[in-house]
Design a protein around this motif. Structure first.
Motif, PDB file in Angstrom:
ATOM      1  N   ARG A  40       0.817  -1.215   0.000  1.00 27.70           N
ATOM      2  CA  ARG A  40       0.000   0.000   0.000  1.00 27.70           C
ATOM      3  C   ARG A  40       0.850   1.264   0.000  1.00 27.70           C
ATOM      4  O   ARG A  40       0.330   2.355  -0.196  1.00 27.70           O
ATOM      5  N   VAL A  41       2.147   1.102   0.217  1.00 29.62           N
ATOM      6  CA  VAL A  41       3.058   2.245   0.164  1.00 29.62           C
ATOM      7  C   VAL A  41       3.095   2.817  -1.249  1.00 29.62           C
ATOM      8  O   VAL A  41       3.283   4.016  -1.443  1.00 29.62           O
ATOM      9  N   GLY A  42       2.887   1.965  -2.245  1.00 29.07           N
ATOM     10  CA  GLY A  42       2.926   2.410  -3.632  1.00 29.07           C
ATOM     11  C   GLY A  42       1.914   3.494  -3.931  1.00 29.07           C
ATOM     12  O   GLY A  42       2.223   4.488  -4.600  1.00 29.07           O
ATOM     13  N   ARG A  43       0.705   3.333  -3.431  1.00 28.04           N
ATOM     14  CA  ARG A  43      -0.337   4.336  -3.673  1.00 28.04           C
ATOM     15  C   ARG A  43       0.021   5.662  -3.014  1.00 28.04           C
ATOM     16  O   ARG A  43      -0.121   6.728  -3.617  1.00 28.04           O
ATOM     17  N   ALA A  44       0.497   5.600  -1.775  1.00 30.31           N
ATOM     18  CA  ALA A  44       0.860   6.825  -1.070  1.00 30.31           C
ATOM     19  C   ALA A  44       2.067   7.502  -1.725  1.00 30.31           C
ATOM     20  O   ALA A  44       2.107   8.733  -1.826  1.00 30.31           O
ATOM     21  N   SER A  45       3.029   6.723  -2.196  1.00 24.48           N
ATOM     22  CA  SER A  45       4.209   7.328  -2.819  1.00 24.48           C
ATOM     23  C   SER A  45       3.846   7.968  -4.163  1.00 24.48           C
ATOM     24  O   SER A  45       4.370   9.032  -4.512  1.00 24.48           O
ATOM     25  N   MET A  46       2.955   7.345  -4.924  1.00 25.73           N
ATOM     26  CA  MET A  46       2.510   7.941  -6.186  1.00 25.73           C
ATOM     27  C   MET A  46       1.769   9.249  -5.917  1.00 25.73           C
ATOM     28  O   MET A  46       1.969  10.249  -6.613  1.00 25.73           O
ATOM     29  N   ALA A  47       0.944   9.264  -4.875  1.00 22.90           N
ATOM     30  CA  ALA A  47       0.228  10.496  -4.516  1.00 22.90           C
ATOM     31  C   ALA A  47       1.204  11.581  -4.072  1.00 22.90           C
ATOM     32  O   ALA A  47       1.003  12.764  -4.370  1.00 22.90           O
ATOM     33  N   LEU A  48       2.272  11.188  -3.389  1.00 19.12           N
ATOM     34  CA  LEU A  48       3.287  12.160  -2.962  1.00 19.12           C
ATOM     35  C   LEU A  48       3.986  12.769  -4.176  1.00 19.12           C
ATOM     36  O   LEU A  48       4.243  13.978  -4.207  1.00 19.12           O
ATOM     37  N   VAL A  49       4.266  11.960  -5.188  1.00 18.50           N
ATOM     38  CA  VAL A  49       4.888  12.480  -6.411  1.00 18.50           C
ATOM     39  C   VAL A  49       3.955  13.472  -7.105  1.00 18.50           C
ATOM     40  O   VAL A  49       4.376  14.560  -7.522  1.00 18.50           O
ATOM     41  N   VAL A  50       2.673  13.122  -7.214  1.00 16.51           N
ATOM     42  CA  VAL A  50       1.698  14.035  -7.830  1.00 16.51           C
ATOM     43  C   VAL A  50       1.611  15.321  -7.021  1.00 16.51           C
ATOM     44  O   VAL A  50       1.547  16.425  -7.588  1.00 16.51           O
ATOM     45  N   LEU A  51       1.635  15.214  -5.704  1.00 19.33           N
ATOM     46  CA  LEU A  51       1.558  16.395  -4.844  1.00 19.33           C
ATOM     47  C   LEU A  51       2.757  17.310  -5.047  1.00 19.33           C
ATOM     48  O   LEU A  51       2.606  18.528  -5.169  1.00 19.33           O
ATOM     49  N   VAL A  52       3.956  16.748  -5.109  1.00 15.91           N
ATOM     50  CA  VAL A  52       5.158  17.567  -5.298  1.00 15.91           C
ATOM     51  C   VAL A  52       5.127  18.251  -6.661  1.00 15.91           C
ATOM     52  O   VAL A  52       5.416  19.452  -6.772  1.00 15.91           O
ATOM     53  N   VAL A  53       4.752  17.518  -7.710  1.00 13.22           N
ATOM     54  CA  VAL A  53       4.666  18.109  -9.043  1.00 13.22           C
ATOM     55  C   VAL A  53       3.597  19.203  -9.064  1.00 13.22           C
ATOM     56  O   VAL A  53       3.802  20.275  -9.660  1.00 13.22           O
ATOM     57  N   ALA A  54       2.469  18.972  -8.397  1.00 13.47           N
ATOM     58  CA  ALA A  54       1.394  19.973  -8.362  1.00 13.47           C
ATOM     59  C   ALA A  54       1.828  21.216  -7.586  1.00 13.47           C
ATOM     60  O   ALA A  54       1.464  22.336  -7.964  1.00 13.47           O
ATOM     61  N   LEU A  55       2.588  21.039  -6.524  1.00 17.93           N
ATOM     62  CA  LEU A  55       3.079  22.201  -5.775  1.00 17.93           C
ATOM     63  C   LEU A  55       4.013  23.050  -6.637  1.00 17.93           C
ATOM     64  O   LEU A  55       4.012  24.276  -6.547  1.00 17.93           O
ATOM     65  N   LEU A  56       4.815  22.372  -7.461  1.00 19.38           N
ATOM     66  CA  LEU A  56       5.721  23.112  -8.339  1.00 19.38           C
ATOM     67  C   LEU A  56       4.986  23.736  -9.521  1.00 19.38           C
ATOM     68  O   LEU A  56       5.394  24.793 -10.020  1.00 19.38           O
ATOM     69  N   ALA A  57       3.904  23.108  -9.978  1.00 23.21           N
ATOM     70  CA  ALA A  57       3.158  23.609 -11.137  1.00 23.21           C
ATOM     71  C   ALA A  57       2.237  24.773 -10.784  1.00 23.21           C
ATOM     72  O   ALA A  57       1.921  25.601 -11.645  1.00 23.21           O
ATOM     73  N   ASN A  58       1.789  24.845  -9.549  1.00 20.62           N
ATOM     74  CA  ASN A  58       0.896  25.927  -9.128  1.00 20.62           C
ATOM     75  C   ASN A  58       1.718  27.142  -8.725  1.00 20.62           C
ATOM     76  O   ASN A  58       2.848  27.017  -8.246  1.00 20.62           O
ATOM     77  N   PRO A  59       1.138  28.338  -8.874  1.00 21.09           N
ATOM     78  CA  PRO A  59       1.864  29.549  -8.467  1.00 21.09           C
ATOM     79  C   PRO A  59       1.790  29.741  -6.944  1.00 21.09           C
ATOM     80  O   PRO A  59       1.176  30.682  -6.441  1.00 21.09           O
ATOM     81  N   ILE A  60       2.436  28.825  -6.225  1.00 22.87           N
ATOM     82  CA  ILE A  60       2.423  28.878  -4.763  1.00 22.87           C
ATOM     83  C   ILE A  60       3.839  29.162  -4.289  1.00 22.87           C
ATOM     84  O   ILE A  60       4.788  28.491  -4.698  1.00 22.87           O
ATOM     85  N   GLU A  61       3.967  30.160  -3.428  1.00 20.50           N
ATOM     86  CA  GLU A  61       5.277  30.454  -2.853  1.00 20.50           C
ATOM     87  C   GLU A  61       5.527  29.469  -1.710  1.00 20.50           C
ATOM     88  O   GLU A  61       4.728  29.373  -0.772  1.00 20.50           O
ATOM     89  N   LEU A  62       6.601  28.714  -1.801  1.00 13.34           N
ATOM     90  CA  LEU A  62       6.898  27.691  -0.794  1.00 13.34           C
ATOM     91  C   LEU A  62       7.619  28.313   0.393  1.00 13.34           C
ATOM     92  O   LEU A  62       8.844  28.332   0.470  1.00 13.34           O
TER      93      LEU A  62
END
Length: 191
Positions: free
Chosen positions: A137-159
């Motif tokens: 089940r780690v696979g699903r969470a890790s894939m979601a983490l990758v999507v989250l990181v890419v989405a954070l970089l794609a959105n105009p959000i100041e980190l």
């Protein structure tokens, strides 16, 4: 000599009995044995993880296909929806990893496994949580983490530290909410 001997015997048993708040030691041993058992067949484990990552990718592909036809949905573009998808799927994936197997309680009741857990000197819920941890089940969470990181970089959000803290707190609280829903559903299965 009878009552005193009985009292002395009970004191010796009470001294040797483990404390109900025994700490993480027994649970760590149970989870460790589960991990070792699942890692014994490495190819099978790898295929399970790849399968769970594939499931997450198919879910995100469905979202992507929708956005090939439209530009925005509910005021969110693909990057915004990917951020929501990543946060929600990460929280769900972590909750599934932690307590996803609690839906097997009817099986535990029918087979008598739950009775064995009730006899141990440990709280029942942590025993149920550590009973059948599935690393795949780690696979699903890790894939979601990758999507989250890419989405954070794609959105105009100041980190900033506040933004990172908000993202972490969102994932943690979402995991807690999903875990609570799973535990509540498991508790309802007794009725």
């Amino acid at each position: 000599s009878g009552p005193e001997r009985c009292a002395v015997w009970w004191c010796r048993v009470a001294e040797r009995a483990p404390d109900r708040g025994a700490g993480p030691g027994p649970y760590r041993a149970i989870v460790g044995s589960r991990f070792r058992a699942q890692m014994a067949y490495r190819r099978s484990f790898a295929f399970d993880v790849v399968g769970s990552v594939g499931t997450g990718l198919l879910e995100f592909a469905a979202v992507y296909v929708i956005f090939t036809s439209i530009d925005a949905l509910g005021g969110l573009d693909l990057a915004g929806v990917a951020l929501v998808f990543g946060l929600a799927n990460l929280a769900f994936g972590l909750a599934d990893l932690l307590v996803g197997h609690l839906d097997r309680i009817p099986h535990y009741v029918r087979t008598g496994t739950l009775d064995a857990l009730l006899l141990r000197p440990l709280p029942v819920l942590p025993q149920l949580v550590t009973e059948d941890v599935q690393l795949r089940r780690v696979g699903r969470a890790s894939m979601a983490l990758v999507v989250l990181v890419v989405a954070l970089l794609a959105n105009p959000i100041e980190l900033t530290p506040a933004t990172v803290g908000l993202v972490v707190m969102t994932a943690v609280s979402g995991t807690a909410i999903f875990c609570a829903l799973w535990v509540a559903a498991a508790g309802l299965q007794f009725w």
